[in-house]
Structure formats: structure tokens, C-alpha cells
Design a protein around this motif. Structure first.
Motif, PDB file in Angstrom:
ATOM      1  N   ASP A  74      35.281  46.275 -51.051  1.00  0.00           N
ATOM      2  CA  ASP A  74      35.770  45.220 -50.157  1.00  0.00           C
ATOM      3  C   ASP A  74      35.506  45.562 -48.698  1.00  0.00           C
ATOM      4  O   ASP A  74      35.103  44.698 -47.911  1.00  0.00           O
ATOM      5  CB  ASP A  74      37.268  44.983 -50.378  1.00  0.00           C
ATOM      6  N   ASP A  75      35.742  46.821 -48.325  1.00  0.00           N
ATOM      7  CA  ASP A  75      35.505  47.232 -46.944  1.00  0.00           C
ATOM      8  C   ASP A  75      34.015  47.165 -46.608  1.00  0.00           C
ATOM      9  O   ASP A  75      33.633  46.708 -45.518  1.00  0.00           O
ATOM     10  CB  ASP A  75      36.013  48.658 -46.719  1.00  0.00           C
ATOM     11  N   ASP A  86      32.998  43.565 -46.150  1.00  0.00           N
ATOM     12  CA  ASP A  86      33.431  43.069 -44.838  1.00  0.00           C
ATOM     13  C   ASP A  86      32.477  43.535 -43.742  1.00  0.00           C
ATOM     14  O   ASP A  86      32.109  42.775 -42.840  1.00  0.00           O
ATOM     15  CB  ASP A  86      34.846  43.557 -44.519  1.00  0.00           C
ATOM     16  N   GLN A  87      32.070  44.794 -43.808  1.00  0.00           N
ATOM     17  CA  GLN A  87      31.170  45.341 -42.791  1.00  0.00           C
ATOM     18  C   GLN A  87      29.822  44.635 -42.798  1.00  0.00           C
ATOM     19  O   GLN A  87      29.292  44.258 -41.752  1.00  0.00           O
ATOM     20  CB  GLN A  87      30.981  46.838 -43.026  1.00  0.00           C
ATOM     21  N   ARG A 122      33.922  35.753 -46.193  1.00  0.00           N
ATOM     22  CA  ARG A 122      33.978  36.927 -45.326  1.00  0.00           C
ATOM     23  C   ARG A 122      33.238  36.675 -44.018  1.00  0.00           C
ATOM     24  O   ARG A 122      33.674  37.102 -42.942  1.00  0.00           O
ATOM     25  CB  ARG A 122      33.388  38.139 -46.039  1.00  0.00           C
ATOM     26  N   ARG A 152      35.387  34.644 -41.639  1.00  0.00           N
ATOM     27  CA  ARG A 152      36.706  35.172 -41.302  1.00  0.00           C
ATOM     28  C   ARG A 152      36.699  35.909 -39.971  1.00  0.00           C
ATOM     29  O   ARG A 152      37.733  36.039 -39.316  1.00  0.00           O
ATOM     30  CB  ARG A 152      37.192  36.112 -42.410  1.00  0.00           C
ATOM     31  N   PRO A 177      35.605  44.949 -38.908  1.00  0.00           N
ATOM     32  CA  PRO A 177      35.946  45.947 -39.929  1.00  0.00           C
ATOM     33  C   PRO A 177      36.196  47.327 -39.342  1.00  0.00           C
ATOM     34  O   PRO A 177      35.666  47.689 -38.296  1.00  0.00           O
ATOM     35  CB  PRO A 177      34.706  45.957 -40.825  1.00  0.00           C
TER      36      PRO A 177
END
Length: 278
Positions: free
Chosen positions: A174-175, A178-179, A211, A214, A218
């Protein structure tokens, strides 16, 4: 129709709890976070003007207004930079640009020589779209078996969102997702970002587009990998920006002794040489 700038302001406004900025929480509130009235008062602008910005009807806020909004939203330094960037691409300075097109993939000879000097370190040259442009042999050793480098033109963003193996390979998927989505806003050019986003969105689906829109800046901690060999790796990342090329050189360093030993074992396997991908 909104704009990236308006979307970001609205998203940050919705994410702020009134009590965190000293506002009372009693009374009826129709939406989460700060009301437009609250934010406009904190920034010293009219509610009407803020509404126009969020709805994309005002695309050229002054530097003073952008800074006032950053203060009112209590943005951290990275979020402030993102707000300024969105104001730039939304406004007149970048409202006219070339047709969406893929970015250049060439890596300068001096950058390739820098990669050679970094051997046997783990290093890669990419752009903000996620194109893997060149890498050391140790990078290939670490990424071997994960599928990223199988493609003729490897792309980390496409791999993260479309290859099922990525969700296992990246322990903090998930991280990483996001990146990669966030970095598209800082792509080589506005046109190339639009080209790549249009290409990826139909196959990556809402997990990607959600994403992207949003605008969450990150946190980039250690990269944790579940290597196909069964080893668990923790890698710290150092990034050297190459602004004239719209590229970056990323160096990965073992974050603990266990990872250092595992990387040494992976390096001992037969591998190729420094690779430039064109």
C-alpha cells in the motif's frame, strides 16, 4: 470540472479535524473536516474565492494566496511543495503544453559511468513515471524472480499496479502504491504524465485512480521486500535528483545486518552486468 489543485485543497480540508486547529466541534457539520468557511477565514480569503478554486473556476491563485492556504491547512514542507506544483500546472504557466507523449528514455553517459562506480552497490536510474532506465547488476540480483525486470521496458508503477507478484514482493504494498501514484504528478512533463496515466488507468482500475486523485504525500521509510528466494530484505533509500534529465538515481542500502548478509548471498549468484534500458 475540478482541477488537481482544487482536488488537493478539498482533500486536505476534509482530512483536518476542527479541534486539531483550535476550532469548536459542536454544532451541525454536513461534511467531515474543515468547512469552507473555516478554511477561508484561516487563510484570509473569501468563501466564494475558495469555492471557485476548489471547483476549478479559478486557476491562477497568487503566490500569497497559495502560501496562505498552506499555512491554513498546516501543510508540512513536502505538502507545501506539492501545493505549489499543482498551482503551477493548473495555472496559465502550464495550461498549454505539448500533446501527451512518452518521455525520453536515454541516460547520459556520465550517469551510466556513475552507476558503474557504484558497483557492487544496489542502484537504479528511473524517472517519475517509474520507467527503469538503467541499473547495476546488484539491483538485478535483488529484483530477480520478482517479475519487474522481465519486461523489455520495465516500469515500476505498471508493475506495482498490474502484476499480482508485486503485492507479495513488496511487504508494504500500500505504501509503495501510494508513492508510485504520487510521483506521477512529478513526471518528466505534464504531457508524459497524462500519457502514462491514460495508458495505465484502464488496466489498473480504481485502485490506481483513487490513489492518484487523493494527493496524499507519502512517507518513504525503509523498503521491505519479501524476496522470492525466501529472504526478507530491508533497504534504506537515498535519491539523487537529475533535474536536467527529469530522472533520479536511487541507491539502496541494507538497513540491517540480516539484509546485508542476504544481499551478499544474492550477489554471489551468476548475474549480468550494468544494464541500460533504451
Amino acid at each position: 470540472m475540478g482541477t488537481p489543485l482544487g482536488d488537493f485543497i478539498r482533500a486536505k480540508r476534509d482530512s483536518i479535524q476542527p479541534e486539531s486547529v483550535g476550532l469548536p466541534t459542536h454544532g451541525r457539520r454536513r461534511s467531515p473536516g474543515l468547512r469552507r468557511l473555516d478554511l477561508a477565514a484561516r487563510a484570509g480569503i473569501s468563501v466564494e474565492y475558495l469555492t471557485r478554486m476548489e471547483q476549478g473556476r479559478d486557476r491562477n491563485p497568487s503566490v500569497a494566496v497559495v502560501n496562505a492556504l498552506a499555512d491554513a491547512l498546516s501543510l508540512d514542507p513536502e505538502e507545501r511543495n506539492h501545493l505549489r506544483y499543482l498551482a503551477k500546472i493548473t495555472g496559465g504557466e502550464c495550461s498549454v503544453h505539448t500533446q501527451p507523449a512518452p518521455p525520453r528514455r536515454q541516460v547520459r553517459p556520465s550517469v551510466l559511468e556513475t552507476l558503474r562506480l557504484l558497483e557492487p552497490g544496489i542502484a537504479v536510474v528511473t524517472n517519475r513515471l517509474g520507467d527503469v532506465l538503467a541499473h547495476t547488476s546488484s539491483y538485478e540480483s535483488v529484483m530477480s524472480g520478482a517479475g519487474l525486470l522481465d519486461a523489455d521496458a520495465p516500469n515500476l508503477t505498471r508493475y506495482v499496479f498490474t502484476d499480482p507478484r508485486a503485492r507479495t514482493f513488496f511487504a508494504d504494498w500500500d505504501d509503495v502504491a501510494d508513492q508510485q501514484a504520487f510521483d506521477l504528478w512529478l513526471g518528466p512533463t505534464v504531457g508524459s504524465s497524462e500519457w502514462f496515466t491514460a495508458e495505465l488507468a484502464p488496466v489498473a482500475g480504481p485502485d490506481f485512480t483513487g490513489r492518484l486523485n487523493r494527493h496524499v504525500v507519502p512517507q518513504r521509510g525503509a523498503l521491505r521486500l519479501n524476496h522470492p528466494s525466501g529472504r526478507e530484505l530491508r533497504l534504506a533509500r537515498e535519491m539523487l535528483e537529475l533535474p536536467s534529465d527529469a530522472q533520479q538515481l536511487v541507491v539502496f542500502l541494507p538497513a540491517d545486518e540480516q539484509t546485508a548478509q542476504a544481499v551478499d548471498q544474492l550477489r554471489s549468484r551468476p548475474r549480468g552486468r550494468l544494464r541500460a534500458i533504451s
